[in-house]
Design a protein around this motif. Structure first.
Motif, PDB file in Angstrom:
ATOM      1  N   ALA A 240      48.020  35.901  -3.082  1.00 48.20           N
ATOM      2  CA  ALA A 240      49.770  35.787  -3.264  1.00 48.20           C
ATOM      3  C   ALA A 240      50.375  36.910  -3.554  1.00 48.20           C
ATOM      4  O   ALA A 240      51.394  37.106  -3.157  1.00 48.20           O
ATOM      5  N   ALA A 241      49.709  37.643  -4.875  1.00 53.45           N
ATOM      6  CA  ALA A 241      50.358  38.640  -5.364  1.00 53.45           C
ATOM      7  C   ALA A 241      50.205  39.931  -4.305  1.00 53.45           C
ATOM      8  O   ALA A 241      51.138  40.686  -4.316  1.00 53.45           O
ATOM      9  N   ALA A 242      49.228  39.971  -3.851  1.00 52.88           N
ATOM     10  CA  ALA A 242      49.280  41.042  -2.865  1.00 52.88           C
ATOM     11  C   ALA A 242      49.998  41.023  -1.633  1.00 52.88           C
ATOM     12  O   ALA A 242      50.772  41.854  -0.961  1.00 52.88           O
ATOM     13  N   CYS A 243      50.071  39.665  -1.336  1.00 55.35           N
ATOM     14  CA  CYS A 243      51.139  39.322  -0.273  1.00 55.35           C
ATOM     15  C   CYS A 243      52.598  39.607  -0.410  1.00 55.35           C
ATOM     16  O   CYS A 243      53.554  40.173   0.089  1.00 55.35           O
ATOM     17  N   GLN A 244      52.823  39.111  -1.761  1.00 54.11           N
ATOM     18  CA  GLN A 244      54.197  39.532  -2.259  1.00 54.11           C
ATOM     19  C   GLN A 244      54.638  40.913  -2.503  1.00 54.11           C
ATOM     20  O   GLN A 244      55.722  41.310  -2.289  1.00 54.11           O
ATOM     21  N   ASN A 245      53.798  41.637  -2.733  1.00 53.88           N
ATOM     22  CA  ASN A 245      53.777  43.138  -3.112  1.00 53.88           C
ATOM     23  C   ASN A 245      53.627  44.008  -2.014  1.00 53.88           C
ATOM     24  O   ASN A 245      53.679  45.281  -2.089  1.00 53.88           O
ATOM     25  N   GLY A 246      53.230  43.361  -0.711  1.00 56.85           N
ATOM     26  CA  GLY A 246      52.834  44.398   0.280  1.00 56.85           C
ATOM     27  C   GLY A 246      51.866  45.207   0.223  1.00 56.85           C
ATOM     28  O   GLY A 246      51.758  46.224   0.882  1.00 56.85           O
ATOM     29  N   ASP A 247      50.752  44.682  -0.611  1.00 58.63           N
ATOM     30  CA  ASP A 247      49.544  45.600  -0.947  1.00 58.63           C
ATOM     31  C   ASP A 247      48.422  45.422   0.020  1.00 58.63           C
ATOM     32  O   ASP A 247      47.624  44.517   0.151  1.00 58.63           O
ATOM     33  N   LEU A 248      48.701  46.297   1.245  1.00 62.81           N
ATOM     34  CA  LEU A 248      47.548  45.948   2.145  1.00 62.81           C
ATOM     35  C   LEU A 248      46.008  46.281   1.779  1.00 62.81           C
ATOM     36  O   LEU A 248      45.203  45.417   2.259  1.00 62.81           O
ATOM     37  N   PRO A 249      45.944  47.467   1.046  1.00 59.14           N
ATOM     38  CA  PRO A 249      44.603  47.817   0.852  1.00 59.14           C
ATOM     39  C   PRO A 249      43.797  46.439  -0.369  1.00 59.14           C
ATOM     40  O   PRO A 249      42.629  45.846  -0.201  1.00 59.14           O
ATOM     41  N   GLY A 250      44.671  46.194  -1.138  1.00 60.95           N
ATOM     42  CA  GLY A 250      44.504  44.980  -1.969  1.00 60.95           C
ATOM     43  C   GLY A 250      44.438  43.710  -1.217  1.00 60.95           C
ATOM     44  O   GLY A 250      43.242  42.950  -1.840  1.00 60.95           O
ATOM     45  N   LEU A 251      44.934  43.288  -0.252  1.00 62.60           N
ATOM     46  CA  LEU A 251      44.726  42.015   0.420  1.00 62.60           C
ATOM     47  C   LEU A 251      43.292  42.218   1.329  1.00 62.60           C
ATOM     48  O   LEU A 251      42.712  41.063   1.320  1.00 62.60           O
ATOM     49  N   ILE A 252      43.217  43.289   1.885  1.00 60.27           N
ATOM     50  CA  ILE A 252      42.026  43.528   2.429  1.00 60.27           C
ATOM     51  C   ILE A 252      40.881  43.366   1.582  1.00 60.27           C
ATOM     52  O   ILE A 252      39.777  42.616   2.135  1.00 60.27           O
ATOM     53  N   ALA A 253      40.950  43.678   0.294  1.00 64.36           N
ATOM     54  CA  ALA A 253      39.734  43.838  -0.564  1.00 64.36           C
ATOM     55  C   ALA A 253      39.284  42.112  -0.750  1.00 64.36           C
ATOM     56  O   ALA A 253      38.175  41.978  -1.198  1.00 64.36           O
ATOM     57  N   LEU A 254      40.414  41.301  -0.591  1.00 68.71           N
ATOM     58  CA  LEU A 254      40.105  40.096  -1.020  1.00 68.71           C
ATOM     59  C   LEU A 254      39.525  39.104   0.287  1.00 68.71           C
ATOM     60  O   LEU A 254      38.994  37.945  -0.039  1.00 68.71           O
ATOM     61  N   LEU A 255      39.390  39.663   1.384  1.00 68.50           N
ATOM     62  CA  LEU A 255      39.164  38.893   2.683  1.00 68.50           C
ATOM     63  C   LEU A 255      37.570  39.471   3.073  1.00 68.50           C
ATOM     64  O   LEU A 255      37.284  40.585   3.126  1.00 68.50           O
ATOM     65  N   ASP A 256      36.873  38.482   3.561  1.00 68.41           N
ATOM     66  CA  ASP A 256      35.659  38.696   4.176  1.00 68.41           C
ATOM     67  C   ASP A 256      35.682  39.559   5.474  1.00 68.41           C
ATOM     68  O   ASP A 256      36.815  39.301   5.945  1.00 68.41           O
TER      69      ASP A 256
END
Length: 301
Positions: free
Chosen positions: A192-208
């Motif tokens: 949720a934090a990555a989505c709200q902050n527009g953090d693409l690398p951070g979001l990718i790191a959470l995904l398989d």
């Protein structure tokens, strides 16, 4: 001597109490079979009407078994007809999510555990109605094969392989290394934090790397027409949607018994996100936006 008016009233009250005691389990049976709380509630209500319509309801020796069989037959009929309707459904069809606020009374809702997880319900959609019925009744609710045979109209010997085939598919779809609820809650909070902050690398790191994103808008709101795979693509689509939506609230919630999210757009649009997590990474995201399936989502926050 015939029954007095009081005798009849006492019998009806006893029957109603017994039925209400069985209602939570019956709702679980019907919901797990149909993937729809609305249809599940209809099945349970129809079972009550059929029970009251018996010449002598008190003669039912095992009320719980009778109700389970009746609700299962109704749910099987509902599922079979729903499959035909879903052929004309716009986009992907996903189960109706069960979203729970912390203040909800457990007595007023379906008991939530792994048997109604979104991950399991999505896998069950791949099964035939008979396979789904056999698996749900036997493996989830412990109903003996002879009773299941009465529901699906086959012999007990024919029901066993139905459950076996379903079990293999379910096992293939389950996480190999499940996480604890606390670990999933932490992972979803980071998402949720990555989505709200527009953090693409951070979001990718959470995904398989092979994460799948599915969406259900029912043709009423914009969402995905087909499933999307691959972490970079999924993350990019999620952030693009978040940016296009403008200001939005993203709130933690219990979705089908596990941590998920409820998203409210600035224009009042509602979405529910359910997650499947394996080995510490998000392997599937189910995004339900069809307003018909979100009518029972409670106010959160």
């Amino acid at each position: 001597m015939g029954l007095t008016e009081r005798d009849v009233r006492d019998t009806e009250e006893m029957l109603a109490r017994s039925f209400e005691g069985n209602r939570p389990r019956l709702l679980r049976v019907a919901y797990t079979m149909t993937g729809s709380l609305v249809e599940a509630e209809d099945c349970v209500q129809e079972a009550w009407l059929r029970l009251r319509g018996l010449d002598d309801p008190a003669s039912v020796r095992d009320l719980a078994a009778w109700l389970t069989t009746t609700v299962s037959r109704l749910a099987l009929d509902t599922l079979s007809s729903a499959r035909a309707r879903r052929e004309h459904y716009v986009g992907m069809w996903l189960p109706e999510p069960l979203v729970v606020a912390g203040s909800d009374d457990p007595a007023d809702r379906v008991t939530l555990d792994e048997s109604v997880s979104m991950a399991l319900l999505v896998v069950l959609e791949r099964l035939s109605p008979a396979e789904r019925t056999a698996f749900v009744l036997h493996d989830v609710f412990g109903v003996p094969f002879p009773e299941i045979a009465e529901v699906v109209g086959r012999t007990p010997a024919a029901v066993r392989p139905l459950a076996s085939r379903a079990r293999r598919q379910v096992e293939d779809g389950r996480p190999r290394t499940p996480v604890t609820e606390a670990e999933q809650r932490e992972l979803i909070a980071a998402f949720a934090a990555a989505c709200q902050n527009g953090d693409l690398p951070g979001l990718i790191a959470l995904l398989d790397p092979d994460v799948v994103l599915r969406g259900d808008g029912g043709g009423k709101v914009v969402t995905l027409r087909h499933a999307v795979r691959e972490a970079g693509l999924v993350a990019g689509m999620l952030l693009a949607r978040a940016q296009a939506a403008g200001p939005f609230d993203i709130l933690p919630a219990e979705v089908n018994g596990v941590p998920g999210l409820v998203v409210r757009d600035g224009d009042g649009g509602l979405s529910v996100m359910a997650f499947t997590v394996d080995a510490g990474l998000i392997t599937a995201i189910d995004l339900i936006r069809n307003p018909d399936k979100l009518a029972k989502v409670p106010e959160l926050g």
